[in-house]
Design a protein around this motif. Structure first.
Motif, mmCIF file in Angstrom:
data_model
loop_
_atom_site.group_PDB
_atom_site.id
_atom_site.type_symbol
_atom_site.label_atom_id
_atom_site.label_comp_id
_atom_site.label_asym_id
_atom_site.label_seq_id
_atom_site.Cartn_x
_atom_site.Cartn_y
_atom_site.Cartn_z
ATOM 1 N N LEU A 1 10.149 -2.110 -9.068
ATOM 2 C CA LEU A 1 9.382 -2.665 -10.187
ATOM 3 C C LEU A 1 7.950 -1.976 -10.325
ATOM 4 N N LEU A 2 7.223 -1.730 -8.992
ATOM 5 C CA LEU A 2 6.047 -1.206 -9.312
ATOM 6 C C LEU A 2 6.004 0.306 -9.688
ATOM 7 N N THR A 3 7.129 0.870 -9.266
ATOM 8 C CA THR A 3 6.966 2.305 -9.839
ATOM 9 C C THR A 3 7.191 2.206 -11.240
ATOM 10 N N GLU A 4 8.183 1.266 -11.896
ATOM 11 C CA GLU A 4 8.376 1.390 -13.290
ATOM 12 C C GLU A 4 6.970 0.723 -13.783
ATOM 13 N N SER A 5 6.234 -0.194 -13.262
ATOM 14 C CA SER A 5 4.962 -0.591 -13.928
ATOM 15 C C SER A 5 4.031 0.606 -14.168
ATOM 16 N N TYR A 6 3.977 1.563 -12.804
ATOM 17 C CA TYR A 6 3.206 2.603 -12.984
ATOM 18 C C TYR A 6 3.646 3.591 -14.262
ATOM 19 N N CYS A 7 4.799 3.832 -14.255
ATOM 20 C CA CYS A 7 5.269 4.673 -15.262
ATOM 21 C C CYS A 7 5.128 4.492 -16.695
ATOM 22 N N LEU A 8 5.101 2.796 -17.049
ATOM 23 C CA LEU A 8 4.781 2.154 -18.269
ATOM 24 C C LEU A 8 3.384 2.840 -18.627
ATOM 25 N N ARG B 1 0.729 -1.328 0.017
ATOM 26 C CA ARG B 1 -0.116 0.129 -0.072
ATOM 27 C C ARG B 1 0.850 1.291 0.019
ATOM 28 N N PRO B 2 1.800 1.408 0.816
ATOM 29 C CA PRO B 2 2.506 2.657 0.946
ATOM 30 C C PRO B 2 3.242 2.912 -0.449
ATOM 31 N N ILE B 3 3.899 1.880 -0.999
ATOM 32 C CA ILE B 3 4.395 1.912 -2.232
ATOM 33 C C ILE B 3 3.523 2.337 -3.435
ATOM 34 N N CYS B 4 2.540 1.980 -3.548
ATOM 35 C CA CYS B 4 1.476 2.349 -4.607
ATOM 36 C C CYS B 4 0.908 3.647 -4.185
ATOM 37 N N ARG B 5 0.463 3.800 -3.148
ATOM 38 C CA ARG B 5 -0.199 5.210 -2.776
ATOM 39 C C ARG B 5 0.536 6.471 -3.012
ATOM 40 N N GLU B 6 2.018 6.417 -3.052
ATOM 41 C CA GLU B 6 2.998 7.460 -3.253
ATOM 42 C C GLU B 6 2.971 7.803 -4.821
ATOM 43 N N ASP C 1 0.769 -26.384 -6.796
ATOM 44 C CA ASP C 1 -0.499 -26.841 -6.446
ATOM 45 C C ASP C 1 -0.917 -26.600 -5.027
ATOM 46 N N GLU C 2 -0.203 -25.604 -4.427
ATOM 47 C CA GLU C 2 -0.756 -24.843 -3.104
ATOM 48 C C GLU C 2 -1.187 -23.359 -3.257
ATOM 49 N N PRO C 3 -1.829 -22.896 -2.329
ATOM 50 C CA PRO C 3 -2.194 -21.505 -2.092
ATOM 51 C C PRO C 3 -0.854 -20.665 -2.130
ATOM 52 N N THR C 4 -0.759 -19.837 -3.160
ATOM 53 C CA THR C 4 0.575 -19.014 -3.034
ATOM 54 C C THR C 4 0.287 -17.614 -3.445
ATOM 55 N N CYS C 5 0.673 -16.655 -2.488
ATOM 56 C CA CYS C 5 0.615 -15.229 -2.866
ATOM 57 C C CYS C 5 1.607 -14.645 -3.948
ATOM 58 N N VAL C 6 0.986 -14.215 -4.988
ATOM 59 C CA VAL C 6 1.586 -13.539 -6.222
ATOM 60 C C VAL C 6 1.348 -12.078 -6.458
ATOM 61 N N LEU C 7 2.207 -11.473 -7.094
ATOM 62 C CA LEU C 7 2.079 -9.895 -7.336
ATOM 63 C C LEU C 7 2.353 -10.117 -8.996
ATOM 64 N N THR C 8 1.425 -9.402 -9.892
ATOM 65 C CA THR C 8 1.735 -9.182 -11.213
ATOM 66 C C THR C 8 1.920 -7.686 -11.402
ATOM 67 N N PHE C 9 2.537 -7.353 -12.601
ATOM 68 C CA PHE C 9 2.509 -5.874 -12.736
ATOM 69 C C PHE C 9 3.372 -5.848 -14.045
ATOM 70 N N ARG C 10 3.552 -4.818 -14.683
ATOM 71 C CA ARG C 10 4.168 -4.477 -16.215
ATOM 72 C C ARG C 10 5.439 -4.395 -15.870
ATOM 73 N N SER C 11 6.322 -4.782 -17.139
ATOM 74 C CA SER C 11 7.814 -4.539 -17.221
ATOM 75 C C SER C 11 8.127 -4.257 -18.584
#
Length: 140
Positions: free
Chosen positions: A115-122, A16-21, A64-74
């Motif tokens: 990585l998320l800042t770069e995704s945002y910028c794209l 949240r703090p990364i994305c909110r800024e 094959d087990e619950p796994t937390c993932v993050l997807t973004f643009r690059s």
């Protein structure tokens, strides 16, 4: 163990703090999990993959087990380099510029911020992207 698509609060507390800024970004519930957007474009999406419900994600992550993932643009060249390095990065089966990352112990949150800042910028309009200072003083 988390329920299908539930994101552990500790990951949301870090994302949240990364994305909110980022200028004009906002958070909303996604079809599953949580996503962050600029205007109507998603630059980050986090969810816990349940192989029984999100089969495409589970295949991409090879779990094959619950796994937390993050997807973004690059950028494609960076995407290929990160995927070639292996875990925690993977290439989902959709979107030429979409990169996935398994979240877990030992995650480098500074790298995720970049990585998320770069995704945002794209995806952000040039005027908003210009407001974001990357490592070289310019947006990504």
């Amino acid at each position: 163990m988390t329920a299908p698509a539930d994101v552990p609060p500790e990951f949301l507390d870090r994302l949240r703090p990364i994305c909110r800024e980022l200028p004009e970004s906002y958070e909303e519930p996604a079809w599953v999990g949580v996503r962050w957007r600029i205007r109507k474009r998603t630059f980050a999406h986090v969810l816990t993959v349940d192989p029984d419900h999100q089969m495409a994600y589970a295949r991409a992550v090879a779990t094959d087990e619950p796994t937390c993932v993050l997807t973004f643009r690059s950028p494609v060249d960076e995407l290929h380099a990160l995927v070639a390095g292996g875990h925690p990065f993977y290439k989902p089966g959709w979107g030429a510029d979409v990169l996935g990352m398994v979240l877990g112990d030992g995650v480098d949150w500074a790298e995720i911020g970049e990585l998320l800042t770069e995704s945002y910028c794209l995806l952000a309009p040039k005027k908003l992207a210009a407001q974001v200072a990357g490592p070289a003083g310019l947006c990504c």
